[in-house]
Write a protein that holds these residues in place. Structure first.
Motif, short mmCIF file in Angstrom:
data_model
loop_
_atom_site.label_atom_id
_atom_site.label_comp_id
_atom_site.label_asym_id
_atom_site.label_seq_id
_atom_site.Cartn_x
_atom_site.Cartn_y
_atom_site.Cartn_z
N HIS A 1 0.83 -1.21 0.00
CA HIS A 1 0.00 0.00 0.00
C HIS A 1 0.87 1.26 0.00
O HIS A 1 0.54 2.25 -0.68
N GLY B 1 3.60 1.70 -1.42
CA GLY B 1 4.13 1.93 -2.77
C GLY B 1 3.09 1.84 -3.85
O GLY B 1 3.40 1.55 -5.02
N ARG B 2 1.82 2.08 -3.49
CA ARG B 2 0.72 1.88 -4.45
C ARG B 2 0.81 2.79 -5.67
O ARG B 2 0.27 2.45 -6.73
N ASP B 3 1.46 3.93 -5.54
CA ASP B 3 1.56 4.84 -6.69
C ASP B 3 2.36 4.22 -7.83
O ASP B 3 2.27 4.66 -8.97
N ARG B 4 3.16 3.17 -7.52
CA ARG B 4 3.92 2.49 -8.57
C ARG B 4 3.10 1.43 -9.29
O ARG B 4 3.57 0.86 -10.28
N THR C 1 0.50 0.55 -11.79
CA THR C 1 -0.06 1.33 -12.91
C THR C 1 -1.50 0.96 -13.25
O THR C 1 -2.25 1.80 -13.75
N PRO D 1 -5.26 0.61 -12.72
CA PRO D 1 -6.17 1.22 -11.74
C PRO D 1 -6.90 0.20 -10.86
O PRO D 1 -7.07 0.43 -9.66
N ARG E 1 -4.51 -1.19 -8.28
CA ARG E 1 -4.26 -0.19 -7.25
C ARG E 1 -5.47 -0.08 -6.31
O ARG E 1 -5.33 0.01 -5.08
N THR F 1 -5.52 -2.95 -3.91
CA THR F 1 -4.53 -2.76 -2.85
C THR F 1 -5.10 -1.87 -1.74
O THR F 1 -4.99 -2.19 -0.55
N SER G 1 -11.41 8.85 -3.53
CA SER G 1 -11.08 7.94 -4.62
C SER G 1 -10.25 6.79 -4.07
O SER G 1 -9.52 6.95 -3.10
#
Length: 695
Positions: A118, A120-123, A125, A127, A130, A133, A694
């Motif tokens: 979680h 590192g969820r921005d990594r 890609t 949707p 993510r 997660t 979101s």
């Protein structure tokens, strides 16, 4: 020993093999499935590889599919009024699952891996990956997986006790509702009820060992009984109402214990109340937003209720009591004469045009055909979770088989009251599963050889639950956790409420509302009256729902405090209900009691609506905004269906209010469409501001 059918691979259609399942299969199958899942979870936690989406979050998502498969089968069979042996298992199954979930939550290495993914969820890609997660991280945090060890142990004890209390609440309610059924020694006191209902009541009396001329009327789950609309004898109405109101006395203390345990859960998890915990992941976001809605709705609802009460008193010629309101409101000037009055056709004249099978096949199914191009074909070769349930294969004009739709319409001993939609199998591309969806109702059986004719509220209920079923059938997501509905509870009612608005669409009425004997359609002037009447009316029902929401809210906004031995009177059911009514002014219309009270509020004290019953009103506000947007696309048309299908298909993979914005163009729902839809005065304008988060 023969193989356990619950442990065999699912059939191609996806439904559990109910023809082969026996009560004795459930516990061993669930124990094996739990052991398998816990072994998988241990392996995920012990994986020497660095945690990532695939080896941690996705692996955890797939680890519980068999447990869910077995639990869904059991839940549907036991709530449908199956064998007594199933009911005997209910509490054991609840405790077994509670312990299992507790062991997963207490797996510190697993929680640490989820937390790392979680972070590192921005990594990630994709949707939906993510979003999954975030789903698992939030789920773990909200159930206490990140608590210190001592607090986690305390929470586990509370959860186990809560499971037992909730199961006991439901069983007590079933038994009490059966005992409280109204028994009348002859039909004279039942004047106003149609012949088919009287025949069904006579048969129910015979099933209970009472010979003619006895009649028995089972109680509906709500406070206000549908028969109050038609019963002309005031004393009978009063007796029926008081029996309804008197249910669940033994459950009132159990409701208090459940609410106290939930308050303790919230305190352990770091929330000031259970309501604060419950709203955190909803579109409202906070108790403050819910209470703002209560205040905003109370004034126009009470204004309308006071106005209607004065009109009903003038019409009836006496003070209106709780057992009088719906009778005089529905019947109009001809309440006691049974003739068509100035307000249109009588209830009996309308019922003759709404035969159950026609409502299902020419009403529900035709609406799905017009909106989405869906077709429903009955499958007599498939066995449902109860012998009386019907199974339909659902196909799409482009995509082929969509899933299975089951419908179980009649009440029976042991069956949970009310109407609801359940999921036997969730749709997910990653597990290659199509949805299997169940609509359940509690209509009075009409008796052998007689048609089942529906009242207008019953027609609305069928369309409402069918809307939930369509939400699940149209799901188009990758992961089971996101399978539709899969949205916040205070949004999930909105699609169903949109679909119920089409029950009395003039185009659809012309197609399915036909006299059960002659086949003649409703006269054009009746169609117009019915369509207009059911697009606005229902102040009684709205005040009932607000009252029930206030009861729920009063219980679940209390903080954790002294135990019962401390003499804390705050946990007394009568006091809680009175406080909720007074806070929002509902004590000024005592003739409309809450739709559910503490002793028989199954939604809240056994079902999933604790601190969430407000969702029926909040969702209808959302639904009214959606309906106005869809009317611009033509209403009951394929254009509307395609727009709505895009929203429904996303399930929980995208934020609910983002989907709302894309369909309506609004950043937040406005209350004015709701007031217009219900014909209510706009007496206190103020904005509503849901929490738009979101994944």
């Amino acid at each position: 020993m023969s193989p356990n059918p619950l442990l065999e691979p699912p059939a191609a259609h996806g439904m559990q093999p109910f023809a082969d399942i026996r009560p004795g299969h459930y516990r061993p199958a669930l124990e094996q499935a739990i052991a398998e899942r816990e072994a998988r979870v241990d392996a995920i936690a012990a994986d020497p590889a660095p945690p990532d989406f695939a080896n941690t979050v996705e692996a955890l998502e797939f680890s519980g599919t068999r447990v869910q498969y077995i639990h869904d089968a059991f839940t549907h069979q036991v709530t449908a009024g199956g064998e007594a042996a199933l009911t005997d298992l209910e509490q054991d199954i609840a405790v077994l699952l509670s312990r299992h979930e507790g062991r997963i939550v207490r797996n510190r290495r697993l929680v640490a891996r989820i937390d790392a993914v979680h972070a590192g969820r921005d990594r990630i890609t994709d949707p939906q990956s993510r979003a999954l997660t975030v789903h698992w991280w939030r789920r773990m945090r909200r159930v206490g997986a990140m608590l210190p060890a001592e607090a986690a142990r305390e929470l586990g004890e509370v959860n186990r006790e809560l499971s037992r209390e909730c199961a006991a609440y439901r069983q007590t309610l079933i038994e009490d509702a059966h005992r409280q059924a109204l028994a009348v020694p002859g039909p004279d006191a039942l004047r106003g009820l149609p012949a088919d209902r009287l025949a069904a009541m006579a048969e129910e009396a015979a099933r209970r060992g009472r010979a003619a001329p006895w009649h028995v009327l089972p109680l509906a789950s709500s406070t206000s009984q549908p028969a109050l609309v038609q019963l002309r004898d005031r004393d009978t109405r009063r007796t029926l109402f008081e029996r309804s109101l008197g249910r669940g006395a033994d459950n009132e203390q159990r409701a208090a214990r459940i609410a106290r345990l939930r308050a303790r859960q919230a305190r352990i998890l770091g929330y000031p109340s259970y309501a604060a915990w419950a709203t955190e992941d909803q579109t409202t976001g906070t108790p403050k937003a819910v209470e703002a809605m209560f205040r905003r709705l109370a004034e126009p609802l009470l204004h309308a209720a006071h106005t209607e009460r004065r009109a009903l008193r003038a019409r009836a010629g006496h003070r209106i009591r709780a057992w009088d309101w719906t009778h005089h409101a529905a019947a109009g000037p001809a309440a006691d004469g049974g003739e068509t009055g100035a307000e249109g056709p009588t209830a009996d004249e309308l019922r003759a045009h709404f035969e159950l099978d026609a409502v299902i096949t020419r009403g529900l199914f035709h609406s799905a055909r017009l909106l989405y191009g869906l077709e429903f074909t009955e499958r007599h070769d498939l066995t449902a979770h109860h012998p009386e349930a019907r199974v339909f294969q659902v196909t799409d004009e482009h995509a082929g088989t969509v899933g299975l739709f089951l419908i179980d319409v009649f009440s029976r001993p042991g069956k949970r009251g009310g109407a609801w939609t359940g999921i036997l199998r969730p749709q997910a591309h990653t597990t290659a599963t199509r949805p299997v969806v169940v609509n359940t109702f509690n209509l009075t059986p009409p008796g052998a050889g007689r048609p089942c004719l529906l009242d207008m509220p019953e027609v609305v209920t069928l369309f409402h639950e069918f809307g939930h079923a369509l939400h699940a059938l149209l799901s188009d997501v990758r992961y089971p956790a996101h399978s539709a509905p899969g949205v916040p509870r205070d949004f999930s009612e909105a699609p169903a409420q949109v679909h119920e608005t089409w029950a009395f669409d003039e185009q659809l009425l012309e197609h399915y509302a036909r006299h059960h004997r002659t086949g003649q359609p409703l006269p054009p002037d009746w169609i117009k009256q019915v369509s207009e009447r059911h697009s606005t009316g229902g102040v009684h029902l709205l005040v009932e729902i607000l009252g029930a929401a206030a009861v729920d809210w009063s219980w679940h906004t209390l903080p954790d405090g002294p135990d019962d031995q401390g003499g804390n009177a705050d946990w007394d059911a009568a006091r809680i209900e009175a406080r909720g009514a007074a806070r929002w002014g509902l004590d000024t219309v005592p003739e409309i009691p809450p739709r559910y009270r503490s002793g028989y509020f199954d939604h809240v004290f056994h079902g999933p609506y604790g601190a969430g019953f407000y969702a029926y009103l909040w969702s209808e506000i959302i639904a009214a905004n959606l309906v106005e947007a869809l009317e611009k696309r033509g209403g009951l048309t394929r254009a509307s269906g395609e727009a709505l299908r895009t929203m429904l298909a996303a399930g929980g993979s995208r934020a609910a209010m983002t989907l709302f914005h894309e369909l309506t163009g609004l950043d937040q729902p406005r209350i004015e469409p709701f007031l217009r839809r219900r014909g209510l005065p706009d007496v206190a304008p103020s904005p509503l501001s849901p929490n738009r988060t979101s994944p």
